[in-house]
Design a protein around this motif. Structure first.
Motif, mmCIF file in Angstrom:
data_model
loop_
_atom_site.group_PDB
_atom_site.id
_atom_site.type_symbol
_atom_site.label_atom_id
_atom_site.label_comp_id
_atom_site.label_asym_id
_atom_site.label_seq_id
_atom_site.Cartn_x
_atom_site.Cartn_y
_atom_site.Cartn_z
ATOM 1 N N ARG A 171 -2.004 7.080 -2.229
ATOM 2 C CA ARG A 171 -2.115 7.314 -0.885
ATOM 3 C C ARG A 171 -3.535 8.463 -0.889
ATOM 4 O O ARG A 171 -4.128 8.520 1.125
ATOM 5 N N LEU A 172 -3.963 8.547 -1.475
ATOM 6 C CA LEU A 172 -5.389 9.649 -1.633
ATOM 7 C C LEU A 172 -6.361 8.422 -1.170
ATOM 8 O O LEU A 172 -7.221 8.603 0.130
ATOM 9 N N PRO A 173 -6.795 7.948 -2.210
ATOM 10 C CA PRO A 173 -7.817 7.146 -1.787
ATOM 11 C C PRO A 173 -7.100 6.568 -0.808
ATOM 12 O O PRO A 173 -9.082 6.153 0.205
ATOM 13 N N ARG A 174 -6.507 5.670 -0.094
ATOM 14 C CA ARG A 174 -6.142 5.211 0.561
ATOM 15 C C ARG A 174 -6.857 5.819 2.713
ATOM 16 O O ARG A 174 -7.296 5.298 3.014
ATOM 17 N N TRP A 197 7.965 0.764 -4.533
ATOM 18 C CA TRP A 197 6.739 1.547 -3.983
ATOM 19 C C TRP A 197 5.915 1.694 -4.193
ATOM 20 O O TRP A 197 4.362 1.880 -3.610
ATOM 21 N N THR A 198 5.566 0.183 -4.979
ATOM 22 C CA THR A 198 4.229 -0.321 -5.382
ATOM 23 C C THR A 198 4.164 -1.253 -3.858
ATOM 24 O O THR A 198 2.624 -0.893 -3.738
ATOM 25 N N ALA A 199 4.818 -1.798 -4.180
ATOM 26 C CA ALA A 199 4.732 -2.792 -2.909
ATOM 27 C C ALA A 199 4.319 -1.900 -1.448
ATOM 28 O O ALA A 199 3.522 -2.264 -0.443
ATOM 29 N N VAL A 200 5.466 -0.884 -1.545
ATOM 30 C CA VAL A 200 4.784 -0.378 0.347
ATOM 31 C C VAL A 200 4.085 0.618 -0.480
ATOM 32 O O VAL A 200 2.717 0.332 0.749
ATOM 33 N N SER A 204 0.812 -0.596 2.737
ATOM 34 C CA SER A 204 0.090 0.602 4.003
ATOM 35 C C SER A 204 -1.562 0.861 3.577
ATOM 36 O O SER A 204 -2.028 0.298 4.538
ATOM 37 N N THR A 205 -1.772 0.074 1.909
ATOM 38 C CA THR A 205 -2.972 0.032 2.083
ATOM 39 C C THR A 205 -4.047 -1.287 2.794
ATOM 40 O O THR A 205 -4.990 -1.182 3.503
ATOM 41 N N TRP A 206 -3.105 -2.370 2.988
ATOM 42 C CA TRP A 206 -3.097 -3.686 4.193
ATOM 43 C C TRP A 206 -3.064 -3.094 5.814
ATOM 44 O O TRP A 206 -4.016 -3.591 6.030
ATOM 45 N N ARG A 207 -2.847 -2.202 5.874
ATOM 46 C CA ARG A 207 -2.833 -2.155 7.715
ATOM 47 C C ARG A 207 -3.003 -0.872 7.091
ATOM 48 O O ARG A 207 -3.486 -1.343 8.966
ATOM 49 N N ALA A 208 -3.369 -0.350 6.310
ATOM 50 C CA ALA A 208 -5.060 0.854 7.415
ATOM 51 C C ALA A 208 -6.081 0.524 7.391
ATOM 52 O O ALA A 208 -6.889 0.618 8.130
ATOM 53 N N MET A 209 -6.519 -1.435 6.861
ATOM 54 C CA MET A 209 -7.498 -1.928 6.348
ATOM 55 C C MET A 209 -7.216 -3.098 7.826
ATOM 56 O O MET A 209 -8.344 -3.475 8.089
ATOM 57 N N ALA A 215 -0.131 -7.460 4.887
ATOM 58 C CA ALA A 215 0.911 -5.480 4.944
ATOM 59 C C ALA A 215 2.147 -6.037 5.251
ATOM 60 O O ALA A 215 3.609 -5.408 4.488
ATOM 61 N N ALA A 216 2.446 -7.502 6.180
ATOM 62 C CA ALA A 216 4.524 -8.238 6.073
ATOM 63 C C ALA A 216 4.366 -8.316 5.171
ATOM 64 O O ALA A 216 5.306 -8.694 4.833
#
Length: 327
Positions: A171-174, A197-200, A204-209, A215-216
């Motif tokens: 979450r921090l580097p994201r 949790w890893t999949a989430v 979340s990283t794909w979604r932020a990008m 993300a889906a």
């Protein structure tokens, strides 16, 4: 702070500790010096001397003090005592409150003793604490300040690749826009064990990008690992809504409600997505009732925006819903 200013700050702290008889006051001077030059060794050396010589007075004076200066000093004292886990979590709290200071450049934070002993679980918790205040970290300046944190994450995650902790660290580097490091942590965790949790974290990283398709797909992978988790249905529904597929969003919310029928965020999302899809006045009225119960005002406002774009809704009802966003 220049070396001359650091020296002056350390000297003032010495006067306060010895002539003024106030070791806690000396700590405040030294923390001020650290805040201006976190990498400078002199204030840390002076703090170490104080801790060695005036430990009992400092313990009594700092007990229950939640100020930034007290928490930062205690982080270093914990390091000196070999309590690396509490040290890093304390530093995470300070960094979350003041990310404009490069606290991680403190000499002890990059020390081999610290990096070799701190647990993945504690570093993950510290990373989460850096995000507590919602500051924008996605800038070049912030990425530079957090470089020592990225190094610590890399070292500890390789030494102790606990998948759940790595997902939390991501979450921090994201948040800083270091997406490649976030994905690397996910990959490192998957090499040990594939967990939800890893999949989430990957989703979340794909979604932020801005890659909603990826993300889906990652949220679907998370659901395959934990199919009874209502929040994952909501996460995927929100992505489908962002893609404009409100029929799919409605269906996913309904699946989530089968697992947690009283969850207000699911119920509110369902009314919003149905309203957007069909223009149901009844659903919009239901959303108006549920909206004040939502903890996140930003999510509440997003759902209202979706709903108010539904076809053929009465203008007065839409205006009533919009007024909620003004409060």
């Amino acid at each position: 702070m220049s070396n001359q200013s650091v020296t002056a700050g350390v000297a003032l702290a010495g006067v306060m500790a010895h002539c003024g008889g106030s070791p806690v006051g000396a700590v405040k001077f030294l923390v001020g010096a650290i805040a201006s030059a976190p990498a400078a060794p002199e204030p840390h050396a002076a703090l170490a001397e104080l801790w060695r010589d005036r430990r009992s007075e400092l313990k009594e004076g700092l007990e229950g003090d939640g100020s930034l200066s007290a928490v930062l000093a205690q982080a270093y004292f914990l390091f000196l005592d070999g309590d690396m886990d509490d040290a890093v979590m304390s530093l995470g709290s300070v960094t979350g409150a003041r990310p404009d200071v490069a606290w991680g450049t403190a000499p002890w934070f990059g020390d081999a003793r610290f990096l070799g002993a701190v647990s993945a679980e504690a570093l993950a918790e510290a990373c989460l604490r850096t995000l507590d205040y919602g500051h924008n970290l996605d800038t070049d300046e912030m990425r530079e300040r957090f470089t020592p944190w990225f190094h610590a994450i890399d070292v500890v995650s390789e030494r102790s690749p606990v998948p759940e902790s790595l997902a939390a660290m991501a979450r921090l580097p994201r948040a800083c826009g270091r997406y490649e490091l976030a994905f690397a942590l996910c990959d490192r965790g998957d090499a040990v064990d594939r967990v939800m949790w890893t999949a989430v974290a990957r989703a979340s990283t794909w979604r932020a990008m801005g890659d909603l398709d990826q993300a889906a797909a990652s949220f679907e992978a998370a659901l395959a690992l934990d199919p009874a988790n209502w929040s994952l249905y909501l996460d995927l529904a929100d992505v489908r809504a962002e893609q404009g597929d409100f029929a799919a969003a409605v269906g996913l919310v309904e699946q989530g409600l089968q697992h947690e029928p009283r969850e207000v965020s699911l119920r509110a999302a369902g009314t919003a997505y149905r309203t957007r899809l069909s223009g149901s006045s009844d659903d919009l009225r239901a959303l108006i009732v549920l909206a004040p119960e939502l903890a996140s005002t930003s999510y509440r406002d997003l759902l209202i925006d979706y709903a108010c774009a539904g076809p053929g809704l009465p203008h007065g009802l839409v205006a009533e819903a919009r007024r909620i966003c003004e409060n």
